[in-house]
Design an enzyme around this catalytic site. Structure first.
Site, PDB file in Angstrom:
ATOM      1  N   ASP A 112      30.738  45.244  29.193  1.00 26.72           N
ATOM      2  CA  ASP A 112      30.586  46.056  30.406  1.00 26.72           C
ATOM      3  C   ASP A 112      31.035  47.495  30.174  1.00 26.72           C
ATOM      4  O   ASP A 112      32.163  47.744  29.754  1.00 26.72           O
ATOM      5  CB  ASP A 112      31.408  45.458  31.545  1.00 26.72           C
ATOM      6  CG  ASP A 112      30.948  44.069  31.927  1.00 26.72           C
ATOM      7  OD1 ASP A 112      29.861  43.958  32.500  1.00 26.72           O
ATOM      8  OD2 ASP A 112      31.672  43.101  31.627  1.00 26.72           O
ATOM      9  N   ASP A 166      34.512  51.263  25.663  1.00 30.52           N
ATOM     10  CA  ASP A 166      34.476  52.405  26.579  1.00 30.52           C
ATOM     11  C   ASP A 166      35.773  52.607  27.334  1.00 30.52           C
ATOM     12  O   ASP A 166      35.873  53.547  28.124  1.00 30.52           O
ATOM     13  CB  ASP A 166      33.356  52.204  27.610  1.00 30.52           C
ATOM     14  CG  ASP A 166      33.692  51.097  28.601  1.00 30.52           C
ATOM     15  OD1 ASP A 166      33.815  51.391  29.799  1.00 30.52           O
ATOM     16  OD2 ASP A 166      33.835  49.939  28.185  1.00 30.52           O
ATOM     17  N   ASP A 213      32.499  45.791  22.963  1.00 31.99           N
ATOM     18  CA  ASP A 213      32.769  45.413  24.341  1.00 31.99           C
ATOM     19  C   ASP A 213      31.415  45.272  25.044  1.00 31.99           C
ATOM     20  O   ASP A 213      30.390  45.711  24.516  1.00 31.99           O
ATOM     21  CB  ASP A 213      33.629  46.509  24.992  1.00 31.99           C
ATOM     22  CG  ASP A 213      33.739  46.361  26.485  1.00 31.99           C
ATOM     23  OD1 ASP A 213      34.148  45.270  26.930  1.00 31.99           O
ATOM     24  OD2 ASP A 213      33.412  47.319  27.206  1.00 31.99           O
TER      25      ASP A 213
END
Length: 252
Positions: free
Chosen positions: A15, A192, A13
């Site tokens: 961001d 995250d 991922d």
């Protein structure tokens, strides 16, 4: 038995995983809200809205701003505002403004998290193909990766406009695995947020959850990734590589 011993590729991922983009995103959101004469949200609040792409970010921002405006006006004894523009049209206008402002602030408002470049370099040197899967609008992705000097590490990049179904749908991850020429269960996905882990599970990919991202204010362990790490370079030993901090010590 190492649960990652069959890994043949790694996807990430963006961001909250590789980059801290909250400052730039919050600035663009607030400038867009201000242009529409709506209350500004601030970075701490915007962080809780990140993760589902720009359209959903705009919907969350507009919903909050209209409610906040109503509360403020009530507190001041003023009548509520009757919006002449439907909410859907306001979201469209807000998104257009956001895109303009984010294009101006994205690079200066985005920073690599610690050990990201070293970790990507070590994985690439091992011969593992690396992919990127982000819900961020595609036009912003390549320039940002170039500005941060990490574009060179990725053989496959999937932005939010490159697929019909964004994360948590499995399609973006399945597409990356297909382009890498490996089975989904051979591709480790590192993220995250809840969306990242749900997408990995739906695609059949093993997953790593990082604790330092945004994730709507939730602890990543609630999403039950296969492994949880405090730092991105913690995944190197699991893939048969020395921890990047140890490698740096050897090179000193």
């Amino acid at each position: 038995m190492n649960k990652f011993e069959d890994i043949r590729g790694v996807a990430f991922d963006l961001d909250g995983t590789l980059v801290d983009s909250a400052l730039g995103l919050a600035a663009a959101v607030d400038m867009a809200l201000y242009a529409l004469k709506l209350p500004i949200a601030g970075e701490e609040r915007v962080i809780t809205w990140i993760g589902n792409g720009a359209d959903v970010l705009m919907e969350r921002a507009l919903t909050w701003a209209r409610q906040e405006r109503a509360t403020l006006r009530k507190t001041m004894g003023k009548p509520p505002v009757d919006d002449d523009i439907p909410a859907e049209e306001q979201v469209r206008i807000l998104r257009k403004l956001f895109d303009r402002y984010y294009g101006e602030v994205a690079e200066e408002g985005t920073f690599l998290f610690p050990h990201v470049a070293d970790t990507l370099g070590a994985l690439q040197a091992k011969g593992l193909p690396l992919g990127l899967v982000t819900n961020k609008p595609t036009p912003f992705v390549a320039p940002l990766l170039e500005a941060l000097d990490i574009a060179k590490y990725f053989s496959v990049v999937i932005g939010g406009d490159d697929v019909q179904n964004k994360k948590p749908h499995p399609d973006p991850l399945l597409l990356v695995a297909e382009r890498m020429g490996i089975a989904p269960q051979q591709m480790l996905f590192v993220g995250d947020s809840r969306n990242d882990i749900q997408a990995a599970k739906a695609a059949g990919c093993p997953s790593v959850g990082l604790t330092y991202g945004y994730n709507y204010g939730e602890a990543i362990d609630l999403s039950q990734p296969d492994v949880i790490y405090q730092s991105i370079n913690d995944l190197l030993p699991a893939l048969g590589l020395p921890h990047s901090e140890n490698q740096e010590s050897k090179n000193d």
